[in-house]
Design an enzyme around this catalytic site. Structure first.
Site, PDB file in Angstrom:
ATOM      1  CG  ASN A  24       8.746  23.821  -8.101  1.00  0.00           C
ATOM      2  OD1 ASN A  24       9.643  23.535  -7.389  1.00  0.00           O
ATOM      3  ND2 ASN A  24       7.899  24.687  -8.275  1.00  0.00           N
ATOM      4  CG  ASP A  26       6.946  27.267 -16.269  1.00  0.00           C
ATOM      5  OD1 ASP A  26       7.005  28.454 -16.388  1.00  0.00           O
ATOM      6  OD2 ASP A  26       7.634  26.141 -16.394  1.00  0.00           O
ATOM      7  CE  LYS A  66     -10.133  16.193   1.474  1.00  0.00           C
ATOM      8  NZ  LYS A  66     -10.404  15.477   2.254  1.00  0.00           N
ATOM      9  CE  LYS A  81      14.863  28.437 -20.161  1.00  0.00           C
ATOM     10  NZ  LYS A  81      15.182  28.062 -19.252  1.00  0.00           N
ATOM     11  CE  LYS A 124      12.228  33.641 -19.062  1.00  0.00           C
ATOM     12  NZ  LYS A 124      11.937  32.455 -18.013  1.00  0.00           N
TER      13      LYS A 124
END
Ligand code: C5P
Length: 402
Positions: free
Chosen positions: A210, A279, A289, A339, A343
């Site tokens: 990311n 995630d 590969k 959240k 959490k």
């Protein structure tokens, strides 16, 4: 600009071979916005010309109690009072011994006796000298008296021996000055910070990643260390250099991050999870590969869920303060509030990554702090360093209230 901006640093240079490196230190301190005033011992002036220090610092250089090279009135008192922070780099066995026993027989030792500013001592000398029990005793005396002693680096020394005694890099010395100036909001605390993105392998050469740069987490780790905490940074960021004064544990995948965090959780007081953890990960990692020629059709990637590390920490929480991050693109506050409860967090830093000047890979951020038992706090547009300062201030408040 950081904590050194607008501050006056009095830099004592004593007669070690590393005295030439102090020229770079003058530049680095000035880059941080500090004014630098150099005092050299007579021995040091035989190694480096005071003129160089004068040219670089733009201020008179004091070398003696009795000459007319300075324009300060009762120079040693003026400089001692002017200092917001006092540094001696390099500090020889001689100046360390003098300070430890209260001798004030030249400009540097006299001025340091007269200062009430925090003092940073950076010893640099031959290994045998550094390891000499008398020198070690003197350094311990200084530590016990509240002087900030910077550990020298180990390596090859100018005299040809190998061992501890080298003057650390400039960024370490600048960091020591910042630490000496800071209020010590997290002194004695163990802090664990995660930063950067994780990479989830598809095959030996490909991964799912990311856009996280790790900048926010690194700024937090630096600020926590500056405020006196013992900091471990579990990092998936590849491009950033290790921050001074921080233990860095490098990881690649979410599961590696989970293991690195779990191993330290029990002994940690504060966890700040700034990492962008994937995630999902590929269900299987191809051993070789994946070849274009072997697949007529484009292959399908099967994903499985990664552990939610922060959620797991929330379930196992005993004494720890847990801080999470929320990167949202819509319904920011609503999602963030959910959240914090789900959490089991003490604080959540919510940012809207849809805005161009906030979130991933920028130097600035727009965030809102949410707390378990207090109103949300919307911060103005700030640099990530400033956001880090605010986070650490809030975390220190939470720790104080415990
Ligand atoms: O639920 P969400 O992923 O948006 O939560 C973000 C927060 O949770 C961040 O603090 C991130 O570091 C943490 N996180 C985690 N493990 C995951 C995903 C997110 O610890 N697998």
């Amino acid at each position: 600009m950081g904590i050194l901006a607008g501050k006056q640093v009095v830099l004592g240079v004593s007669g070690g071979i590393a005295a030439y490196k102090s020229l770079l230190l003058v530049r680095a301190l000035e880059k941080e916005g500090a004014g630098v005033h150099v005092i050299m011992t007579e021995h040091a002036t035989n190694l480096v010309s005071p003129r160089l220090f004068r040219e670089l610092s733009g201020n008179p250089v004091s070398t003696t109690m009795w000459g007319d090279v300075t324009n300060h009135h009762v120079a040693h008192i003026a400089l001692a009072t002017l200092a917001d922070v006092f540094m001696i780099a390099p500090a020889t066995a001689n100046i360390i011994g003098k300070i430890a026993s209260g001798i004030a027989d030249d400009m540097l030792s006299t001025t340091i006796t007269a200062t009430t500013a925090p003092v940073v001592i950076a010893p640099a000398m031959n290994t045998n000298m550094f390891c000499n029990p008398v020198v070690q005793r003197n350094l311990q005396t200084l530590r016990d008296l509240g002087y900030h002693v910077v550990a020298p680096d180990a390596g090859e020394l100018a005299c040809g021996t190998v061992g501890a005694g080298r003057l650390p890099d400039t960024d370490v010395l600048v960091f020591a000055a910042e630490q000496a100036l800071a209020a010590g909001l997290l002194r004695g605390k163990r802090v664990l910070v995660t930063a950067g993105g994780t990479r989830e392998a598809i095959d030996p050469v490909r991964y799912i990643g990311n856009r996280s740069s790790g900048k926010m987490g690194y700024a937090i780790a630096r600020e926590a260390a500056r405020q006196g905490a013992q900091v471990t940074l579990v990092s998936g960021a590849e491009a950033l250099p290790d921050p001074a004064g921080v233990e860095v544990v490098r990881i690649t995948s979410a599961r590696e991050m989970e293991a690195a965090v779990a191993a330290r959780y029990e002994t940690t007081d504060i966890v700040i999870k700034a990492a962008a953890v994937a995630d999902y990960r590929p269900a299987e990692v191809a051993a070789q590969k994946i070849k274009k020629e072997a697949n007529e059709e484009a292959p399908t990637l099967q994903l499985v869920k990664n552990p939610d590390i922060l959620y797991g920490l929330g379930q196992k929480k005993t004494h720890q303060i847990l801080v999470g991050f929320a990167a949202e693109t819509e319904n920011l506050l609503e999602n963030a509030a959910k959240k914090i409860a789900k959490k089991n967090l003490d604080m959540l830093v919510a940012n809207n990554v849809a805005e161009p000047d906030a979130g991933f890979n920028t130097d600035t951020n727009r965030v809102t702090f949410l707390f378990r038992n207090a109103e949300p706090e919307e911060l103005p547009f700030l640099s990530k360093d400033e956001v880090a300062e605010r986070i650490i201030r809030s975390v220190a408040e939470l720790a104080k209230a415990r």
